[in-house]
Scaffold this motif. Structure first.
Motif, PDB file in Angstrom:
ATOM      1  N   ARG A  60     -29.159  27.792  10.104  1.00  0.00           N
ATOM      2  CA  ARG A  60     -29.872  29.070  10.002  1.00  0.00           C
ATOM      3  C   ARG A  60     -31.292  28.941  10.545  1.00  0.00           C
ATOM      4  O   ARG A  60     -31.779  29.819  11.262  1.00  0.00           O
ATOM      5  CB  ARG A  60     -29.867  29.533   8.543  1.00  0.00           C
ATOM      6  CG  ARG A  60     -30.212  30.974   8.361  1.00  0.00           C
ATOM      7  CD  ARG A  60     -29.947  31.531   6.965  1.00  0.00           C
ATOM      8  NE  ARG A  60     -30.342  30.678   5.859  1.00  0.00           N
ATOM      9  CZ  ARG A  60     -29.489  29.983   5.085  1.00  0.00           C
ATOM     10  NH1 ARG A  60     -28.192  30.044   5.316  1.00  0.00           N
ATOM     11  NH2 ARG A  60     -29.926  29.230   4.103  1.00  0.00           N
ATOM     12  N   GLY A  63     -31.060  28.848  14.332  1.00  0.00           N
ATOM     13  CA  GLY A  63     -30.754  30.190  14.837  1.00  0.00           C
ATOM     14  C   GLY A  63     -31.960  31.110  14.792  1.00  0.00           C
ATOM     15  O   GLY A  63     -32.233  31.846  15.747  1.00  0.00           O
ATOM     16  N   ARG A  64     -32.697  31.074  13.689  1.00  0.00           N
ATOM     17  CA  ARG A  64     -33.897  31.913  13.578  1.00  0.00           C
ATOM     18  C   ARG A  64     -34.952  31.475  14.588  1.00  0.00           C
ATOM     19  O   ARG A  64     -35.644  32.314  15.163  1.00  0.00           O
ATOM     20  CB  ARG A  64     -34.454  31.841  12.146  1.00  0.00           C
ATOM     21  CG  ARG A  64     -33.603  32.627  11.174  1.00  0.00           C
ATOM     22  CD  ARG A  64     -33.967  32.496   9.710  1.00  0.00           C
ATOM     23  NE  ARG A  64     -35.325  32.167   9.388  1.00  0.00           N
ATOM     24  CZ  ARG A  64     -35.723  31.720   8.198  1.00  0.00           C
ATOM     25  NH1 ARG A  64     -34.843  31.569   7.228  1.00  0.00           N
ATOM     26  NH2 ARG A  64     -36.987  31.447   7.965  1.00  0.00           N
ATOM     27  N   GLU A  66     -34.410  29.999  17.526  1.00  0.00           N
ATOM     28  CA  GLU A  66     -33.970  30.404  18.863  1.00  0.00           C
ATOM     29  C   GLU A  66     -34.134  31.903  19.078  1.00  0.00           C
ATOM     30  O   GLU A  66     -34.446  32.346  20.170  1.00  0.00           O
ATOM     31  CB  GLU A  66     -32.514  29.984  19.096  1.00  0.00           C
ATOM     32  CG  GLU A  66     -32.373  28.484  19.274  1.00  0.00           C
ATOM     33  CD  GLU A  66     -30.936  28.044  19.514  1.00  0.00           C
ATOM     34  OE1 GLU A  66     -29.999  28.718  19.007  1.00  0.00           O
ATOM     35  OE2 GLU A  66     -30.747  27.025  20.197  1.00  0.00           O
ATOM     36  N   ARG A  67     -33.922  32.675  18.034  1.00  0.00           N
ATOM     37  CA  ARG A  67     -34.017  34.127  18.147  1.00  0.00           C
ATOM     38  C   ARG A  67     -35.463  34.617  18.107  1.00  0.00           C
ATOM     39  O   ARG A  67     -35.857  35.471  18.901  1.00  0.00           O
ATOM     40  CB  ARG A  67     -33.208  34.779  17.023  1.00  0.00           C
ATOM     41  CG  ARG A  67     -33.136  36.282  17.099  1.00  0.00           C
ATOM     42  CD  ARG A  67     -32.383  36.916  15.923  1.00  0.00           C
ATOM     43  NE  ARG A  67     -33.077  36.661  14.660  1.00  0.00           N
ATOM     44  CZ  ARG A  67     -32.560  35.959  13.645  1.00  0.00           C
ATOM     45  NH1 ARG A  67     -31.342  35.452  13.731  1.00  0.00           N
ATOM     46  NH2 ARG A  67     -33.269  35.768  12.545  1.00  0.00           N
ATOM     47  N   ASP A  68     -36.294  34.069  17.169  1.00  0.00           N
ATOM     48  CA  ASP A  68     -37.623  34.620  16.922  1.00  0.00           C
ATOM     49  C   ASP A  68     -38.769  33.651  17.180  1.00  0.00           C
ATOM     50  O   ASP A  68     -39.929  33.985  16.907  1.00  0.00           O
ATOM     51  CB  ASP A  68     -37.725  35.102  15.469  1.00  0.00           C
ATOM     52  CG  ASP A  68     -36.671  36.144  15.122  1.00  0.00           C
ATOM     53  OD1 ASP A  68     -36.379  37.000  15.983  1.00  0.00           O
ATOM     54  OD2 ASP A  68     -36.129  36.097  14.005  1.00  0.00           O
ATOM     55  N   GLY A  72     -39.843  32.934  13.380  1.00  0.00           N
ATOM     56  CA  GLY A  72     -38.558  32.908  12.684  1.00  0.00           C
ATOM     57  C   GLY A  72     -38.511  31.878  11.569  1.00  0.00           C
ATOM     58  O   GLY A  72     -37.653  31.954  10.689  1.00  0.00           O
TER      59      GLY A  72
END
Length: 174
Positions: A60, A63-64, A66-68, A72
């Motif tokens: 998680r 993923g956060r 990479e996204r934000d 993130g």
């Protein structure tokens, strides 16, 4: 180079994990280290074992990130079920709890979780379980008060008859 060892390693790990949980900054740094280790080729499972986290937690974080990006990994509003009471209802319930339940037509003299649950259902149309209502007391700054037990109001003669230690100056069994 000789391998260094920390005395009482398990206790120190626990103390370090508690220190990490103490502040937003240290939790952010902890997540940064996790993502850094994944970027260095460690698996999420390996990083989770090193940092005392579940592999899914590390996934998680990645993923956060990479996204934000770095944002993130920062603390933020956590998703979850919205509050059952809006702001005005919250303040009204706080005021209600400062009154006795009898003022609302209940027989009981003190608030408890089941009574608050019933009060919320009747007066606010909100259905909360007893345990959630017990949590509300703490969130609103109230503490549990229990009525005095019946023993404190019992008959002194009957209490003396079953008491293990005799009253001063009285012999037992005579």
């Amino acid at each position: 180079m000789r391998k260094l060892e920390i005395a009482d390693a398990e206790i120190m790990q626990l103390a370090i994990r508690q220190e990490i949980e103490r502040s937003e900054e240290s939790r952010y740094d902890h997540r940064l280290h996790g993502v850094l280790l994944v970027s260095c080729g460690y698996s999420c499972t390996e990083v989770g074992q090193l940092l005392g986290q579940a592999a899914t937690t590390v996934q998680r974080w990645v993923g956060r990130f990479e996204r934000d990006g770095f944002d993130g990994l920062r603390e933020g509003d956590r998703p979850g079920r919205p509050r059952a009471l809006d702001e005005s209802q919250w303040h009204r319930v706080e005021a209600d709890l400062r009154k006795t339940p009898r003022e609302f037509g209940f027989e009981a003299g003190l608030w408890d979780g089941s009574l608050l649950s019933e009060h919320l259902r009747k007066n606010y149309g909100v259905r909360l379980g007893v345990r959630q209502c017990q949590r509300l007391f703490g969130q609103m700054g109230f503490r549990l008060r229990k009525p005095r037990p019946q023993v404190a109001q019992s008959d002194p003669a009957r209490v003396a008859a079953v008491k293990k230690t005799p009253a001063p100056g009285k012999a037992r069994g005579h």
